[in-house]
Design a protein around this motif. Structure first.
Motif, PDB file in Angstrom:
ATOM      1  N   SER A 134      -9.312   9.357   2.422  1.00 41.70           N
ATOM      2  CA  SER A 134      -8.669  10.201   1.321  1.00 41.70           C
ATOM      3  C   SER A 134      -8.869  11.625   1.254  1.00 41.70           C
ATOM      4  O   SER A 134      -8.040  12.283   1.167  1.00 41.70           O
ATOM      5  CB  SER A 134      -8.842   9.438   0.059  1.00 41.70           C
ATOM      6  OG  SER A 134     -10.130   9.467  -0.640  1.00 41.70           O
TER       7      SER A 134
ATOM      8  N   ALA B 175      -7.292  13.153   4.105  1.00 45.17           N
ATOM      9  CA  ALA B 175      -5.942  13.276   3.904  1.00 45.17           C
ATOM     10  C   ALA B 175      -5.483  14.285   2.897  1.00 45.17           C
ATOM     11  O   ALA B 175      -4.340  15.342   3.380  1.00 45.17           O
ATOM     12  CB  ALA B 175      -5.362  11.978   3.512  1.00 45.17           C
TER      13      ALA B 175
ATOM     14  N   LYS C 247      -4.374   8.189   3.845  1.00 49.12           N
ATOM     15  CA  LYS C 247      -4.531   8.750   5.141  1.00 49.12           C
ATOM     16  C   LYS C 247      -3.292   8.690   5.962  1.00 49.12           C
ATOM     17  O   LYS C 247      -2.589   9.199   6.363  1.00 49.12           O
ATOM     18  CB  LYS C 247      -5.798   8.430   5.658  1.00 49.12           C
ATOM     19  CG  LYS C 247      -5.850   9.033   7.291  1.00 49.12           C
ATOM     20  CD  LYS C 247      -6.557  10.344   7.348  1.00 49.12           C
ATOM     21  CE  LYS C 247      -6.800  10.937   8.547  1.00 49.12           C
ATOM     22  NZ  LYS C 247      -6.865  12.081   8.576  1.00 49.12           N
TER      23      LYS C 247
ATOM     24  N   ALA D 127      -0.160  10.429   3.995  1.00 45.59           N
ATOM     25  CA  ALA D 127      -0.216  11.651   4.524  1.00 45.59           C
ATOM     26  C   ALA D 127       0.241  11.932   5.997  1.00 45.59           C
ATOM     27  O   ALA D 127       0.867  13.097   6.161  1.00 45.59           O
ATOM     28  CB  ALA D 127      -1.467  12.079   4.061  1.00 45.59           C
ATOM     29  N   ASN D 128      -0.224  11.118   6.847  1.00 49.16           N
ATOM     30  CA  ASN D 128       0.206  11.327   8.186  1.00 49.16           C
ATOM     31  C   ASN D 128       1.855  11.173   8.322  1.00 49.16           C
ATOM     32  O   ASN D 128       2.228  11.942   9.090  1.00 49.16           O
ATOM     33  CB  ASN D 128      -0.376  10.140   9.172  1.00 49.16           C
ATOM     34  CG  ASN D 128      -1.887  10.689   9.363  1.00 49.16           C
ATOM     35  OD1 ASN D 128      -2.417  11.633   9.171  1.00 49.16           O
ATOM     36  ND2 ASN D 128      -2.698   9.746   9.981  1.00 49.16           N
TER      37      ASN D 128
END
Length: 184
Positions: free
Chosen positions: A32, A35, A169, A172-173
């Protein structure tokens, strides 16, 4: 301005039914912090919006909450990231305030303070109330399976059109690749 709004407990850090009452209890979910750093380094403003009824319940005081947030800021900074602001509701459910999610007041405060419309702004949470608050301001609700997310997904209420990701994560990606809505 690209903005993302994150719930705290269950999205950034491990959640607890007993509340996060001290900095020692604030434990980041793996990936996290990285991210958040990736998002902020890519030009996203990262804002946290969190119900913190532990204040009203007298489980911790404002100085303790500030210490928890200082730890969060510091750990994100260690990864090269920035959290631009933290908004929180200190009220208990019985207080019937307008800022406690699922009501949209806290998100409306973010909109007013940052002078930005929230249409389509991703709001990443792990509970139905996070998603409902996002929907109330025409933001884009996003569910993560961490925290209470798997339970929320299992109940299946109010999830039509809501992208679901394993964790912050992965969400966010998807944001960084402009593919947020592809994982519906």
């Amino acid at each position: 301005m690209r903005l993302v709004i994150l719930d705290r407990d269950g999205v950034i850090n491990e959640d607890s039914d007993e509340f996060i009452k001290s900095p020692d209890e604030w434990i980041p979910i793996p990936g996290s912090l990285e991210a958040i750093a990736q998002l902020s380094n890519a030009g996203w403003r990262v804002v946290v919006a969190s119900n913190q009824s532990g204040l009203s319940r007298k489980l911790f005081d404002i100085d303790t909450l500030n210490a928890i947030h200082d730890k969060m800021y510091s750990m994100v900074n260690e990864y090269g990231g920035v959290i631009d602001a933290v908004f929180f509701c200190p009220h208990a459910p019985k207080d019937h305030c307008d800022c406690r999610k699922p009501k949209p007041g806290m998100l409306e405060q973010i909109s007013q303070r940052l002078r930005i419309e929230l249409n389509g702004v991703p709001v990443i949470g792990d509970s139905l109330r996070d998603l409902q608050a996002a929907q109330a301001v025409n933001a884009q609700p996003v569910l993560v399976r961490t925290g209470k997310g798997t339970e929320t997904l299992y109940k299946g209420e109010g999830l039509e059109g809501v992208p679901v990701y394993c964790d912050l994560k992965q969400a966010a990606n998807a944001l960084l690749a402009d593919k947020l809505l592809e994982n519906i």
